[in-house]
Motif scaffolding. Structure first.
Motif, PDB file in Angstrom:
ATOM      1  N   GLU A  98       0.827  -1.183   0.000  1.00 17.86           N
ATOM      2  CA  GLU A  98       0.000   0.000   0.000  1.00 17.86           C
ATOM      3  C   GLU A  98       0.869   1.243   0.000  1.00 17.86           C
ATOM      4  O   GLU A  98       1.998   1.239   0.440  1.00 17.86           O
ATOM      5  CB  GLU A  98      -0.908   0.021   1.233  1.00 17.86           C
ATOM      6  CG  GLU A  98      -1.890  -1.132   1.232  1.00 17.86           C
ATOM      7  CD  GLU A  98      -2.822  -1.042   2.417  1.00 17.86           C
ATOM      8  OE1 GLU A  98      -2.932   0.063   2.968  1.00 17.86           O
ATOM      9  OE2 GLU A  98      -3.415  -2.057   2.776  1.00 17.86           O
ATOM     10  N   SER A 115       0.684   5.718   0.605  1.00 19.27           N
ATOM     11  CA  SER A 115      -0.131   6.727   1.271  1.00 19.27           C
ATOM     12  C   SER A 115       0.264   8.145   0.889  1.00 19.27           C
ATOM     13  O   SER A 115      -0.195   9.095   1.493  1.00 19.27           O
ATOM     14  CB  SER A 115      -0.022   6.568   2.792  1.00 19.27           C
ATOM     15  OG  SER A 115       1.319   6.706   3.208  1.00 19.27           O
ATOM     16  N   THR A 136     -13.972   9.690   0.213  1.00 19.59           N
ATOM     17  CA  THR A 136     -12.957   9.640  -0.830  1.00 19.59           C
ATOM     18  C   THR A 136     -12.375  11.029  -1.050  1.00 19.59           C
ATOM     19  O   THR A 136     -11.181  11.259  -0.846  1.00 19.59           O
ATOM     20  CB  THR A 136     -13.535   9.116  -2.156  1.00 19.59           C
ATOM     21  OG1 THR A 136     -14.100   7.822  -1.946  1.00 19.59           O
ATOM     22  CG2 THR A 136     -12.457   9.017  -3.229  1.00 19.59           C
ATOM     23  N   ASP A 185     -13.843   4.845  -2.041  1.00 21.47           N
ATOM     24  CA  ASP A 185     -13.541   4.195  -0.760  1.00 21.47           C
ATOM     25  C   ASP A 185     -14.398   2.963  -0.531  1.00 21.47           C
ATOM     26  O   ASP A 185     -14.148   2.202   0.402  1.00 21.47           O
ATOM     27  CB  ASP A 185     -13.827   5.169   0.395  1.00 21.47           C
ATOM     28  CG  ASP A 185     -15.321   5.391   0.569  1.00 21.47           C
ATOM     29  OD1 ASP A 185     -15.868   4.998   1.611  1.00 21.47           O
ATOM     30  OD2 ASP A 185     -15.956   5.945  -0.347  1.00 21.47           O
ATOM     31  N   ASN A 208      -8.832   5.331   0.975  1.00 15.34           N
ATOM     32  CA  ASN A 208      -9.448   5.158   2.296  1.00 15.34           C
ATOM     33  C   ASN A 208     -10.464   4.011   2.268  1.00 15.34           C
ATOM     34  O   ASN A 208     -11.616   4.175   2.709  1.00 15.34           O
ATOM     35  CB  ASN A 208     -10.142   6.441   2.745  1.00 15.34           C
ATOM     36  CG  ASN A 208      -9.227   7.646   2.725  1.00 15.34           C
ATOM     37  OD1 ASN A 208      -8.027   7.527   2.936  1.00 15.34           O
ATOM     38  ND2 ASN A 208      -9.790   8.818   2.468  1.00 15.34           N
ATOM     39  N   ARG A 242     -10.717  -2.939   0.238  1.00 10.38           N
ATOM     40  CA  ARG A 242      -9.280  -3.150   0.414  1.00 10.38           C
ATOM     41  C   ARG A 242      -8.887  -4.554  -0.042  1.00 10.38           C
ATOM     42  O   ARG A 242      -7.908  -4.742  -0.780  1.00 10.38           O
ATOM     43  CB  ARG A 242      -8.887  -2.932   1.876  1.00 10.38           C
ATOM     44  CG  ARG A 242      -7.377  -3.027   2.116  1.00 10.38           C
ATOM     45  CD  ARG A 242      -7.050  -2.859   3.594  1.00 10.38           C
ATOM     46  NE  ARG A 242      -7.476  -1.555   4.077  1.00 10.38           N
ATOM     47  CZ  ARG A 242      -6.731  -0.466   3.980  1.00 10.38           C
ATOM     48  NH1 ARG A 242      -5.539  -0.516   3.406  1.00 10.38           N
ATOM     49  NH2 ARG A 242      -7.180   0.681   4.452  1.00 10.38           N
ATOM     50  N   TYR A 258      -4.601   3.790  -1.577  1.00  9.35           N
ATOM     51  CA  TYR A 258      -4.057   4.967  -0.893  1.00  9.35           C
ATOM     52  C   TYR A 258      -4.929   5.284   0.311  1.00  9.35           C
ATOM     53  O   TYR A 258      -6.144   5.447   0.165  1.00  9.35           O
ATOM     54  CB  TYR A 258      -4.003   6.171  -1.849  1.00  9.35           C
ATOM     55  CG  TYR A 258      -3.141   5.893  -3.052  1.00  9.35           C
ATOM     56  CD1 TYR A 258      -1.763   6.034  -2.982  1.00  9.35           C
ATOM     57  CD2 TYR A 258      -3.713   5.444  -4.240  1.00  9.35           C
ATOM     58  CE1 TYR A 258      -0.972   5.737  -4.082  1.00  9.35           C
ATOM     59  CE2 TYR A 258      -2.923   5.153  -5.340  1.00  9.35           C
ATOM     60  CZ  TYR A 258      -1.551   5.297  -5.256  1.00  9.35           C
ATOM     61  OH  TYR A 258      -0.774   4.996  -6.332  1.00  9.35           O
ATOM     62  N   ASP A 259      -4.298   5.355   1.468  1.00  7.78           N
ATOM     63  CA  ASP A 259      -5.049   5.607   2.688  1.00  7.78           C
ATOM     64  C   ASP A 259      -4.562   6.906   3.312  1.00  7.78           C
ATOM     65  O   ASP A 259      -3.528   6.941   3.976  1.00  7.78           O
ATOM     66  CB  ASP A 259      -4.887   4.435   3.665  1.00  7.78           C
ATOM     67  CG  ASP A 259      -5.959   4.450   4.740  1.00  7.78           C
ATOM     68  OD1 ASP A 259      -6.440   5.557   5.061  1.00  7.78           O
ATOM     69  OD2 ASP A 259      -6.320   3.377   5.248  1.00  7.78           O
ATOM     70  N   ARG A 309      -5.946   8.500   5.658  1.00 10.61           N
ATOM     71  CA  ARG A 309      -6.296   8.571   7.067  1.00 10.61           C
ATOM     72  C   ARG A 309      -5.089   8.321   7.958  1.00 10.61           C
ATOM     73  O   ARG A 309      -5.124   8.598   9.137  1.00 10.61           O
ATOM     74  CB  ARG A 309      -7.376   7.539   7.395  1.00 10.61           C
ATOM     75  CG  ARG A 309      -8.677   7.756   6.652  1.00 10.61           C
ATOM     76  CD  ARG A 309      -9.602   6.575   6.755  1.00 10.61           C
ATOM     77  NE  ARG A 309      -9.047   5.388   6.134  1.00 10.61           N
ATOM     78  CZ  ARG A 309      -9.737   4.280   5.912  1.00 10.61           C
ATOM     79  NH1 ARG A 309     -11.006   4.225   6.252  1.00 10.61           N
ATOM     80  NH2 ARG A 309      -9.167   3.241   5.337  1.00 10.61           N
ATOM     81  N   ARG A 310      -4.006   7.810   7.418  1.00 13.40           N
ATOM     82  CA  ARG A 310      -2.853   7.419   8.227  1.00 13.40           C
ATOM     83  C   ARG A 310      -2.226   8.608   8.934  1.00 13.40           C
ATOM     84  O   ARG A 310      -1.691   8.480  10.021  1.00 13.40           O
ATOM     85  CB  ARG A 310      -1.805   6.727   7.359  1.00 13.40           C
ATOM     86  CG  ARG A 310      -2.285   5.385   6.843  1.00 13.40           C
ATOM     87  CD  ARG A 310      -1.310   4.787   5.848  1.00 13.40           C
ATOM     88  NE  ARG A 310      -1.832   3.526   5.339  1.00 13.40           N
ATOM     89  CZ  ARG A 310      -1.573   2.341   5.877  1.00 13.40           C
ATOM     90  NH1 ARG A 310      -0.813   2.262   6.947  1.00 13.40           N
ATOM     91  NH2 ARG A 310      -2.082   1.245   5.372  1.00 13.40           N
TER      92      ARG A 310
END
Length: 272
Positions: free
Chosen positions: A3, A5, A29, A199, A217, A223, A234-235, A237-238
C-alpha cells in the motif's frame, strides 16, 4: 502489492490520446464523512426539519464514520432525505450550496485526494465528481475545487419546488458506472485510459468500468478486492491515525451524543 499513502506516488501519466478522464467519489474519498449530512445540518439550522429527524441523520452519519457504507443504509438515508426535501425551494438549496461547502465540507477535504485531482487537471484531463449527493451540492463542490463537473443524484422539481421524488435512481453502485459510461459517450472520453477513485466496495462497478481503478481510504471489502486485483490503495487517514483510532474506539451512543450536542448548539443559535 504494497500500500502507498503519498499522493506523489500515484502513477499519473502524461496526457494520452482518446481524452482520458478521472472520476472521484465524494464521501470518504474526496472528503471525510458524508456530504449529505452536511446538507442536513444546514437545513436543520434553517428550521427545515425537527430534532428527531436531525438525530436520525446524526446516528447514520456516526455509523458511516465508524463502519463505512452499506447499501441498506444508503437506501434508508435516501428515503428519509427525499421525504424531508419535499416542499423545499430549489433556489434555496442552490443558494445554500456555498454556505454548506464553507461551513461543513471545506475543512473535511482530504489533501491527498485533492492533490490527486489536481495532478490529473495539470496533466490535461477532465476531473469529475460522481456521487449520490444531490446534484446541486455536487456542482458546488466541483466548482469550489476547480474540477470539470459533477454527476449527482437528481431530485424531481415542479415549479421551483422539490417534489420528494427522484429523477431516475440515486447515483450509487451500478448507477455510477452507467452515468460515467453515458458521460464518456457524450464527451468522447476513453474509459480504458481513465481513472476512478472510491472508498467503497459498492463502487466496484464504477472502478471496473475504467482502465485505472484506485481505492482511497477503502472499507474492508474494497481493500481486499483491490489488493487481490493489484489495484493501487491509498489511505490518507494514516496521517490522522491517533484521531481515527479514537473515533473508532468511541461507543456508538457516545458518537451520537456528541453529534446531538452539536445540533443542540446549532438549534439555540438559530432561535436566538
Amino acid at each position: 502489492m504494497p500500500e502507498q499513502s503519498r499522493a506523489a506516488a500515484v502513477p499519473v501519466e502524461p496526457p494520452q490520446t482518446g481524452h482520458a478522464a478521472a472520476f472521484f467519489d465524494v464521501d470518504n474519498t474526496m472528503m471525510r464523512g458524508a456530504s449529505l449530512f452536511a446538507v442536513a445540518r444546514k437545513m436543520y439550522s434553517r428550521g427545515a426539519f425537527s430534532v428527531r429527524h436531525a438525530l436520525w441523520i446524526a446516528a447514520h452519519q456516526a455509523s458511516f464514520l465508524l463502519r463505512g457504507e452499506d447499501l441498506a443504509s444508503v437506501h434508508r438515508v435516501r428515503d428519509q432525505a427525499l421525504a424531508l426535501a419535499a416542499g423545499i425551494l430549489v433556489d434555496d438549496m442552490a443558494a445554500l450550496g456555498d454556505e454548506i461547502y464553507d461551513e461543513f465540507i471545506a475543512s473535511r477535504i482530504w489533501p491527498g485526494t485533492r492533490a490527486l485531482a489536481q495532478a490529473h487537471l495539470d496533466a490535461g484531463r477532465p476531473v469529475w465528481l460522481v456521487t449520490a449527493t444531490p446534484l446541486e451540492v455536487a456542482d458546488v463542490i466541483a466548482a469550489r475545487l476547480g474540477l470539470s463537473g459533477a454527476l449527482g443524484t437528481v431530485v424531481d422539481q415542479h415549479e421551483g419546488v422539490y417534489t420528494g421524488q427522484l429523477v431516475g435512481e440515486i447515483l450509487h453502485g451500478p448507477a455510477k458506472a452507467a452515468a460515467v459510461t453515458e458521460l464518456a459517450a457524450r464527451e468522447s472520453l476513453d474509459l480504458s485510459a481513465s481513472w476512478a477513485y472510491s472508498d467503497s466496495y459498492n463502487d466496484v462497478p464504477l472502478l471496473t468500468v475504467v482502465g485505472h481503478p484506485v481505492a482511497i481510504n477503502p472499507d474492508v471489502r474494497l481493500r481486499r478486492h483491490a489488493l487481490a486485483h493489484n489495484w493501487p490503495v491509498y489511505d490518507f487517514r494514516r496521517g490522522r491515525r491517533a484521531a481515527t483510532i479514537g473515533i473508532r474506539a468511541a461507543t456508538y451512543s457516545g458518537a451520537v451524543y456528541g453529534l446531538w450536542r452539536g445540533l443542540q448548539m446549532m438549534r439555540r443559535r438559530f432561535h436566538r
